[in-house]
Design a protein around this motif. Structure first.
Motif, PDB file in Angstrom:
ATOM      1  N   GLY A 279       1.272  -1.397  -0.553  1.00 19.48           N
ATOM      2  CA  GLY A 279       0.358  -0.156  -0.274  1.00 19.48           C
ATOM      3  C   GLY A 279       0.717   1.569   0.059  1.00 19.48           C
ATOM      4  O   GLY A 279       2.178   1.117   0.118  1.00 19.48           O
ATOM      5  N   PHE A 280       0.026   2.745  -0.578  1.00 19.67           N
ATOM      6  CA  PHE A 280       0.978   3.985  -0.490  1.00 19.67           C
ATOM      7  C   PHE A 280       1.125   4.237   1.185  1.00 19.67           C
ATOM      8  O   PHE A 280       1.019   3.230   2.064  1.00 19.67           O
ATOM      9  N   LEU A 281       2.813   4.781   1.202  1.00 25.11           N
ATOM     10  CA  LEU A 281       2.762   5.169   2.740  1.00 25.11           C
ATOM     11  C   LEU A 281       1.734   6.904   2.985  1.00 25.11           C
ATOM     12  O   LEU A 281       2.008   7.319   1.548  1.00 25.11           O
ATOM     13  N   GLN A 282       1.593   7.321   3.692  1.00 24.53           N
ATOM     14  CA  GLN A 282       1.128   8.128   4.178  1.00 24.53           C
ATOM     15  C   GLN A 282       1.339   8.681   4.873  1.00 24.53           C
ATOM     16  O   GLN A 282       2.005   8.069   6.115  1.00 24.53           O
TER      17      GLN A 282
ATOM     18  N   LYS B 208      -1.742  10.604   1.750  1.00 28.27           N
ATOM     19  CA  LYS B 208      -0.304   9.964   0.640  1.00 28.27           C
ATOM     20  C   LYS B 208       0.887  11.662   1.078  1.00 28.27           C
ATOM     21  O   LYS B 208       0.631  12.369   0.714  1.00 28.27           O
TER      22      LYS B 208
ATOM     23  N   GLU C   9      -1.353  -2.981   3.230  1.00 32.92           N
ATOM     24  CA  GLU C   9      -2.625  -1.955   3.098  1.00 32.92           C
ATOM     25  C   GLU C   9      -1.851  -0.569   3.047  1.00 32.92           C
ATOM     26  O   GLU C   9      -0.718  -0.145   3.254  1.00 32.92           O
ATOM     27  N   PRO C  10      -2.461   1.013   3.162  1.00 30.84           N
ATOM     28  CA  PRO C  10      -1.525   2.696   3.143  1.00 30.84           C
ATOM     29  C   PRO C  10      -0.733   2.312   4.595  1.00 30.84           C
ATOM     30  O   PRO C  10      -1.474   2.227   5.662  1.00 30.84           O
TER      31      PRO C  10
ATOM     32  N   ASP D  76       0.166   4.300   7.313  1.00 27.22           N
ATOM     33  CA  ASP D  76       0.318   5.876   7.830  1.00 27.22           C
ATOM     34  C   ASP D  76       1.287   5.873   8.754  1.00 27.22           C
ATOM     35  O   ASP D  76       0.879   5.871  10.403  1.00 27.22           O
TER      36      ASP D  76
END
Length: 200
Positions: A12-15, A20, A61-62, A64
Motif C-alpha cells: 500500500g501507499f505510504l501516508q 499520501k 494496506e496504506p 500511515d
C-alpha cells in the motif's frame, strides 16, 4: 535447468497523517529524518519504533505515519520491555510462524506477541517472535550508567575544546553500543548539555 519462480509483492501507499506522502503535499519525510531530526512530532524516533509502526499495518494496506501511530508503537515497546525483564530469547511458536506464513500477516503476529508477552511463562517465546520480525524489545546497557556518563562528559570536554574529531569518535563509539546522545542547551545557563538513552 532449474526454473526460477518470480514473487511479486504489492504494498500500500505510504501516508503521513492520513495523506499520501508526496512533495507536492509538503509532507515528504525520509526514515533518516525520522531517526536523526525532530522534524516529525518534535522528537527523534528510534528505529525499533519505526519498524514496529510499519509492521502493525499489513503490507497491502496504506501505511500511515502519524505521531499518534509512532507514540502507540513506542508505548507498546516500552510495555514489552517491562514485561521482558531479564528473560532470554527462546524459540518462536508454531502459531506465530503460521501467521507469518499466511500472506505475511504481521498485524496478526503482533497480536499474538501481545498474548505471549502477557504471560511470564511465554515471554521468551514472544521475544523470539519479535526477533524474527527484527524488533528488539530488550534494552541492554553495555557498559553501565557510570561508564556512559564518563564518556558523555569526555565528549563535552572535547566539544568545549573544539576537538570535534574526538567528540565525533566518542559519539560513534557510544552509538555502536546502542547509546543515543541528544545535545541541548541548558535553559538557565545556555551551556551545552547532553542526555542519553538506549537506542532501540
Amino acid at each position: 535447468s532449474e526454473k526460477m519462480a518470480n514473487f511479486w509483492m504489492h504494498n500500500g501507499f505510504l501516508q503521513v497523517e492520513g495523506k499520501k506522502m508526496s512533495k507536492s503535499e509538503g509532507n515528504f519525510i525520509t526514515i533518516n529524518e525520522l531517526l536523526e531530526t525532530e522534524k516529525f512530532g518534535g522528537r527523534k524516533w528510534p528505529g525499533e519504533v519505526l519498524r514496529l509502526a510499519m509492521l502493525m499495518t499489513h503490507y497491502r494496506e496504506p501505511i500511515d505515519f502519524s505521531v499518534r501511530k509512532l507514540e502507540e508503537a513506542l508505548a507498546v515497546l516500552d510495555r514489552w520491555e517491562r514485561q521482558a525483564g531479564d528473560a532470554k530469547v527462546d524459540k518462536p511458536d508454531i502459531e506465530s510462524l503460521m501467521l507469518l506464513s499466511d500472506d505475511l500477516s504481521t498485524p496478526q503476529t503482533i497480536m499474538r506477541v501481545h498474548e505471549l508477552m502477557g504471560n511470564p511463562e511465554t515471554v521468551p517465546t514472544g521475544l523470539a517472535v519479535l526477533s524474527v520480525l527484527g524488533v528488539n524489545a530488550v534494552r541492554t546497557q553495555a557498559q553501565g550508567d557510570t561508564a556512559v556518563a564518563e564518556a558523555v562528559d569526555a565528549r563535552l570536554e572535547a566539544l568545549n575544546a573544539k576537538d570535534f574529531a574526538k567528540a565525533d569518535e566518542i559519539r560513534a563509539e557510544l552509538l555502536e553500543q546502542g547509546i543515543q546522545l541528544m545535545d541541548y542547551k541548558d535553559p538557565d545557563t545556555g551551556d551545552r548539555k547532553t542526555k542519553w538513552e538506549i537506542k532501540r
